[in-house]
Design a protein around this motif. Structure first.
Motif, PDB file in Angstrom:
ATOM      1  N   ILE B 107      27.365  80.002  54.114  1.00 23.16           N
ATOM      2  CA  ILE B 107      28.601  79.646  54.437  1.00 23.16           C
ATOM      3  C   ILE B 107      29.158  78.408  53.642  1.00 23.16           C
ATOM      4  N   PRO B 108      30.031  78.659  52.769  1.00 24.95           N
ATOM      5  CA  PRO B 108      30.503  77.360  52.016  1.00 24.95           C
ATOM      6  C   PRO B 108      31.458  76.303  52.804  1.00 24.95           C
ATOM      7  N   LYS B 109      31.603  75.373  52.300  1.00 24.04           N
ATOM      8  CA  LYS B 109      32.544  74.555  53.353  1.00 24.04           C
ATOM      9  C   LYS B 109      34.023  74.899  53.078  1.00 24.04           C
ATOM     10  N   TYR B 110      34.118  75.283  51.868  1.00 23.71           N
ATOM     11  CA  TYR B 110      35.708  75.628  51.337  1.00 23.71           C
ATOM     12  C   TYR B 110      35.730  77.124  50.821  1.00 23.71           C
ATOM     13  N   PRO B 111      35.539  78.127  51.444  1.00 24.53           N
ATOM     14  CA  PRO B 111      35.426  79.558  50.882  1.00 24.53           C
ATOM     15  C   PRO B 111      36.590  79.805  50.008  1.00 24.53           C
ATOM     16  N   GLU B 112      36.262  80.677  49.052  1.00 19.38           N
ATOM     17  CA  GLU B 112      37.595  81.073  48.240  1.00 19.38           C
ATOM     18  C   GLU B 112      38.539  82.294  48.900  1.00 19.38           C
ATOM     19  N   THR B 113      37.980  82.956  49.859  1.00 17.76           N
ATOM     20  CA  THR B 113      38.778  83.830  50.607  1.00 17.76           C
ATOM     21  C   THR B 113      39.008  83.259  51.981  1.00 17.76           C
ATOM     22  N   PRO B 114      40.158  83.587  52.489  1.00 21.23           N
ATOM     23  CA  PRO B 114      40.591  82.791  53.822  1.00 21.23           C
ATOM     24  C   PRO B 114      39.710  83.515  55.036  1.00 21.23           C
ATOM     25  N   GLU B 115      39.453  84.833  54.658  1.00 15.59           N
ATOM     26  CA  GLU B 115      38.756  85.816  55.732  1.00 15.59           C
ATOM     27  C   GLU B 115      37.308  85.312  55.776  1.00 15.59           C
ATOM     28  N   ASP B 116      36.753  84.707  54.715  1.00 11.75           N
ATOM     29  CA  ASP B 116      35.363  84.311  54.793  1.00 11.75           C
ATOM     30  C   ASP B 116      35.149  83.055  56.092  1.00 11.75           C
ATOM     31  N   VAL B 117      33.847  83.202  56.663  1.00 15.73           N
ATOM     32  CA  VAL B 117      33.605  82.040  57.543  1.00 15.73           C
ATOM     33  C   VAL B 117      33.582  80.856  56.627  1.00 15.73           C
ATOM     34  N   ASN B 118      34.134  79.756  57.266  1.00 15.37           N
ATOM     35  CA  ASN B 118      34.528  78.503  56.567  1.00 15.37           C
ATOM     36  C   ASN B 118      33.807  77.323  57.336  1.00 15.37           C
ATOM     37  N   LEU B 119      32.960  76.982  56.583  1.00 15.19           N
ATOM     38  CA  LEU B 119      32.027  75.728  57.183  1.00 15.19           C
ATOM     39  C   LEU B 119      33.091  74.484  57.789  1.00 15.19           C
ATOM     40  N   SER B 120      33.924  74.208  56.816  1.00 11.89           N
ATOM     41  CA  SER B 120      34.881  73.115  57.173  1.00 11.89           C
ATOM     42  C   SER B 120      35.587  73.350  58.540  1.00 11.89           C
ATOM     43  N   VAL B 121      35.826  74.531  58.893  1.00  8.64           N
ATOM     44  CA  VAL B 121      36.626  75.060  60.106  1.00  8.64           C
ATOM     45  C   VAL B 121      35.318  75.084  61.454  1.00  8.64           C
ATOM     46  N   ALA B 122      34.251  75.734  60.951  1.00  7.66           N
ATOM     47  CA  ALA B 122      33.264  75.891  61.969  1.00  7.66           C
ATOM     48  C   ALA B 122      32.556  74.403  62.484  1.00  7.66           C
ATOM     49  N   LEU B 123      32.694  73.454  61.531  1.00 10.69           N
ATOM     50  CA  LEU B 123      32.106  72.057  62.090  1.00 10.69           C
ATOM     51  C   LEU B 123      33.155  71.035  62.514  1.00 10.69           C
ATOM     52  N   GLN B 124      34.488  71.530  62.658  1.00  7.90           N
ATOM     53  CA  GLN B 124      35.535  70.675  63.114  1.00  7.90           C
ATOM     54  C   GLN B 124      35.784  70.815  64.563  1.00  7.90           C
ATOM     55  N   TYR B 125      36.533  70.102  65.214  1.00 10.03           N
ATOM     56  CA  TYR B 125      36.988  70.417  66.513  1.00 10.03           C
ATOM     57  C   TYR B 125      37.760  71.469  66.766  1.00 10.03           C
ATOM     58  N   GLY B 126      37.920  72.105  67.978  1.00 10.47           N
ATOM     59  CA  GLY B 126      38.906  73.056  68.289  1.00 10.47           C
ATOM     60  C   GLY B 126      38.071  74.486  68.579  1.00 10.47           C
ATOM     61  N   LEU B 127      38.954  75.335  68.552  1.00 16.82           N
ATOM     62  CA  LEU B 127      38.255  76.660  68.807  1.00 16.82           C
ATOM     63  C   LEU B 127      37.323  76.805  69.874  1.00 16.82           C
ATOM     64  N   ALA B 128      37.644  76.410  71.247  1.00 13.01           N
ATOM     65  CA  ALA B 128      36.792  76.372  72.100  1.00 13.01           C
ATOM     66  C   ALA B 128      36.417  77.919  72.604  1.00 13.01           C
ATOM     67  N   ASN B 129      37.201  78.888  72.155  1.00 11.97           N
ATOM     68  CA  ASN B 129      37.009  80.339  72.139  1.00 11.97           C
ATOM     69  C   ASN B 129      36.340  80.992  71.152  1.00 11.97           C
ATOM     70  N   GLY B 130      35.906  80.045  70.012  1.00 11.07           N
ATOM     71  CA  GLY B 130      34.955  80.459  69.017  1.00 11.07           C
ATOM     72  C   GLY B 130      35.634  80.815  67.819  1.00 11.07           C
ATOM     73  N   LEU B 131      34.828  80.934  66.664  1.00 11.24           N
ATOM     74  CA  LEU B 131      35.319  81.283  65.329  1.00 11.24           C
ATOM     75  C   LEU B 131      36.088  82.671  65.389  1.00 11.24           C
ATOM     76  N   PRO B 132      37.378  82.533  64.650  1.00 11.28           N
ATOM     77  CA  PRO B 132      37.982  83.795  64.793  1.00 11.28           C
ATOM     78  C   PRO B 132      37.196  84.899  64.350  1.00 11.28           C
ATOM     79  N   GLN B 133      36.323  84.883  63.387  1.00 15.08           N
ATOM     80  CA  GLN B 133      35.437  85.946  62.947  1.00 15.08           C
ATOM     81  C   GLN B 133      34.581  86.488  64.052  1.00 15.08           C
ATOM     82  N   LEU B 134      33.927  85.446  64.531  1.00 15.79           N
ATOM     83  CA  LEU B 134      33.101  85.814  65.753  1.00 15.79           C
ATOM     84  C   LEU B 134      33.728  86.482  67.060  1.00 15.79           C
TER      85      LEU B 134
END
Lengths: 542, 542
Positions: B107-134
């Protein structure tokens, strides 16, 4: 010793795990008459078929790894490029980021040495108080950095400060009680209280946050009957880079507050996420180049330069300190730790057993391995660099504000609203005024105290010169202005969201906005102030 | 539709995040008169300086990686080696494990394709309902596997089922209420209730878990005054591999219970961590080789072979299903999800905002990436293999018990205590009896219903033939025996720990032990039964 220590909240669950049962039973248990059986269970002692634990061979991760930044990724000197003018260093920092140095870290499922972080342990149940290696790290960190004033303090892992605060209030409070808070405070802290029938008791603030005079006034004149609740015995406080005001409390004030809490038997819950974002005083750009010490401080000098924790004055064990990795590693870590008296730690562990259990093992093991790789010295170096980054952000953002307005600095001695602190008073920039009132006197539009820590600037909005002030009043104008900003594409925190008071503020009090400079790209911080200035102009024209 | 859906617990916090404020305000807001400002904020719309979020460049992780097991790591055929006798397949499985096949995930911090799991998003606040892909994965999983009987069900991520249950009861219940539970149940579920002034209302059980007749009896004869609480409107149930009894509830019973819950307006909270540990009926070793179908079932056949979820009958949206990755991936995941009516989902999200916030981003991203790599088909293959592993464990453990005792099988028709289920009745193995009473009749010492799912065997202890039965009674003898086992180095779960009843059981009821076969090495499972048999012998001699 505090009598509150021995109080138990009705929200505290009973101990549930087998080890509690076992230790109770062990007191009365007879020695085994079946010594011969020892051949069956070897040196580990107990053969446990008690827990519903999966075998670790069923965990589909053999090894978890990461590329982590090296500890000296960021310059520890905030001023290194900031004197060259805004645009040049934006581009230097953000348009072509230099290739980052990373180091590989790895957590195998079954490491060869028992001291290593063990994925098969991290991913198993148990250890509500955290991985042993992490326990050791945070305990040493609290001891070295916060220097608790008593010896037998405990540290225990939690799942982030919001979770920790929730556990704290469920362990220390009962329905119908009040919690002492600053008059402006973190809304989630209050949202956590209310479902338990607990209400905030707001205390006046000044430029250092909670006022000790205000605190004594409230406690000494407490009328339980008139207030409808007993005198509060718990305080919630964010003492560094306070949310939302950005205020930072220094040693003397903390000592005063601590002593009042001793006198009135109050437990201090120190929620301190911004502790390592201490940015130093804001220096006007004109003076900045000449005023800044560019040497990287030694670890000792660095730690001494930070405002002390309440723990440093805590000779009685009445402070519950909440630390988090959210601001120093990443919010998604959902990991932090309590530093507190062992009596409290045991209660927090019991709260964890029936809710979060242990924090996520993936996060725990990755962060532990990172800290082991960095070592304590490296982590302090990382924190110095991080602090310098926030200093640059704070400076850049305030510079942008200064650029758009006419600024007068009311020095500390003249500041009655925030005594002891310079206040920056903003009015129209140009002589061809668009927001002069009839008297043609420079009107204060916005004022603020430059924060010395944290992520926020707390703007006071002086709508008393607004043409519709009499019609709408301060609070309504604040929300109208906030909405106008949102309509123009700029989202900030409306001041009223952070009010701990259930009473309406007098109309003479200013409105507020909390603006965060922690996250946006530098060019967006500048854009935001451009939008702000234009919307403010329009807002006075309406 | 349930009227309970619209009830709000006093423990439900107010909405706190800005997006709630914003959406409320948006309803009344005027269109911006400042169109010209759009140049400042581009296509993303809002420029937010509202949150206290760190910039992702400050997260010291550039990439998180893992070596994960491939989906077909375990044979999906539980019988493949079990017919060759115990020792041979222990050694095959555990002494020289074949090299595991792993696949790298990243899981890269800044993946090249927006659909990929994004570490910079996963490690940020927000998304109390979970990562979009999950979110997407669990929603599709619930739809395919549990087939909710209504269309607009919601799924929302949580931090493990213990946390989820805590959030559920704080969202649906008020102090002074009762929750319907099985008479034996997960102690942590009860420990979670009590601090909120909520008490379990135990319902009789049989071999399928909660009895529908027992449920109707309690609800239809509810006397609020005599009971001191209103008729319960929430049920807590572990329907598969129930903790502690191991009972699994089949479709017909679930339908009966669901219909009663419709009639009495009860919300069913289905805590189902053992769902994929469905092991099939236990077949006596003598018949096993000839009785087992060795073909790996198709996905459809596999899913149809599983006991259905309550969701499959839930045409009204009154089921809150709790799923967890604790048993299918690892307990340290601290990750799972609710499947429920959107009204409930919104409440759970609000509970999360003031406590756990989003689950750990490291865990979320690693598990999401694993599931993406496995794909749905691979995950089902993993679950088939995992189920087969537990079948082997269950079979091995029960075989060990059978080996140590004389066993008589009371078939379903003769089983009055667990109607519909074969009961295994254990007594002395040898003719030279050490625990015959004076009458020299074979005495029942232990009995159990072989579990068809989960991790536990629930042993009934028939101490009525114990020489000191009259002196001590059943419950005291249970604890004495449990202590004797612990003294001999074997830790199991004492039955009384799992009792939902606050009343003392009649002395005619047997004592119990919960023994877990999920975690120990196979040789230790065998050792445990050796210890058990010796201690039981000694216990009758005392």
């Amino acid at each position: 010793m505090s009598s509150t220590l021995e109080k138990t909240s009705s929200f505290l669950p009973d101990a549930i795990d087998l080890s509690h049962h076992l230790s109770t039973l062990a007191k009365n248990r007879v020695q085994s008459p079946l010594k011969g059986l020892q051949k069956y269970y070897g040196k580990e002692g107990m053969l446990s078929l008690a827990g519903g634990l999966p075998h670790p061979s069923y965990f589909p991760f053999d090894e978890v790894k990461a590329n982590a930044l090296v500890a000296n990724t960021f310059s520890a000197d905030a001023s290194s490029s900031s004197s060259k003018g805004a645009l040049s260093w934006i581009w230097k920092l953000f348009s072509t980021p230099s290739k980052e140095n990373t180091m590989p870290i790895s957590i195998p499922k079954y490491p060869e040495t028992p001291e290593d972080v063990n994925l098969s342990v991290a991913l198993q149940y148990g250890l509500a108080n955290g991985l042993p290696q992490l326990q050791k790290i945070v305990n040493e960190f609290s001891k070295t950095v916060y220097k608790p004033a008593y010896a037998n303090f405990a540290t225990i892992i939690h799942a982030g400060n919001t979770d920790a605060w929730n556990k704290t209030l469920m362990s220390l409070c009962n329905p119908g009680e009040g919690i002492l808070t600053s008059e402006w405070t973190y809304p989630s802290a209050i949202a956590s209280m209310k479902p338990f029938g607990i209400n905030p008791v707001p205390i006046k603030m000044d430029c250092q946050g909670m006022s000790s005079t205000g605190l004594r006034e409230v406690l000494s004149s407490w009328d339980a009957e008139a207030r409808g609740m007993p005198r509060p015995h718990v305080m919630y406080i964010v003492p560094v880079g306070q949310n939302p005001t950005g205020a930072t409390m220094l040693a003397q004030r903390k000592k005063e507050i601590y002593n009042i809490c001793v006198e009135y038997d109050v437990i201090i819950v120190e929620d301190d996420p911004y502790y390592f974002l201490q940015e130093g005083p804001y220096v006007h750009p004109a003076q900045r180049a000449s005023s800044v010490d560019r040497t990287i401080p030694s670890d000792e000098k660095y730690l001494n330069s930070l405002a002390p924790s309440f723990l440093a004055f805590d000779y009685q064990g009445r402070v519950v300190r909440l630390d988090t990795f959210s601001k120093t590693i990443a919010p998604g870590s959902r990991l932090g730790w309590f530093t507190c008296h062992p009596t409290f730690a045991e209660k927090f562990e019991r709260q964890a057993e029936t809710s979060t259990q242990a924090p996520c093992g993936f996060g725990q093991s990755l962060i532990t391995e990172l800290l082991i790789n960095w070592q304590a010295k490296g982590y302090l170096r990382w924190l110095k660099g991080l602090g310098a980054q926030y200093t640059q952000r704070r400076d850049f953002f305030l510079d942008c504000i200064l650029d758009k307005f006419h600024v007068e600095i009311a020095p500390a001695t003249q500041n009655t609203r925030f005594p002891g602190s310079d206040i920056y008073v903003l009015s129209e920039k140009t002589a061809t005024s668009w927001y002069h009132n009839e008297k043609s006197v420079r009107q204060t539009l916005v004022s603020f105290v430059p924060p010395s820590s944290g992520m926020f600037v707390w703007l006071s909005l002086h709508f008393d010169s607004h043409p519709k002030f009499k019609e709408f009043g301060q609070e309504s104008l604040e929300m109208q202005f906030w909405t106008a900003l949102a309509d123009a594409g700029l989202l900030v925190g409306p001041g009223i969201m952070f009010s701990a008071s259930q009473l309406e503020a007098p109309d003479s009090a200013p409105g507020h906005l909390r603006i965060s400079f922690s996250n946006a790209e530098f060019e967006d911080l500048k854009k935001a102030i451009d939008i702000f200035a234009v919307v403010l102009k329009e807002f006075y024209r309406k």
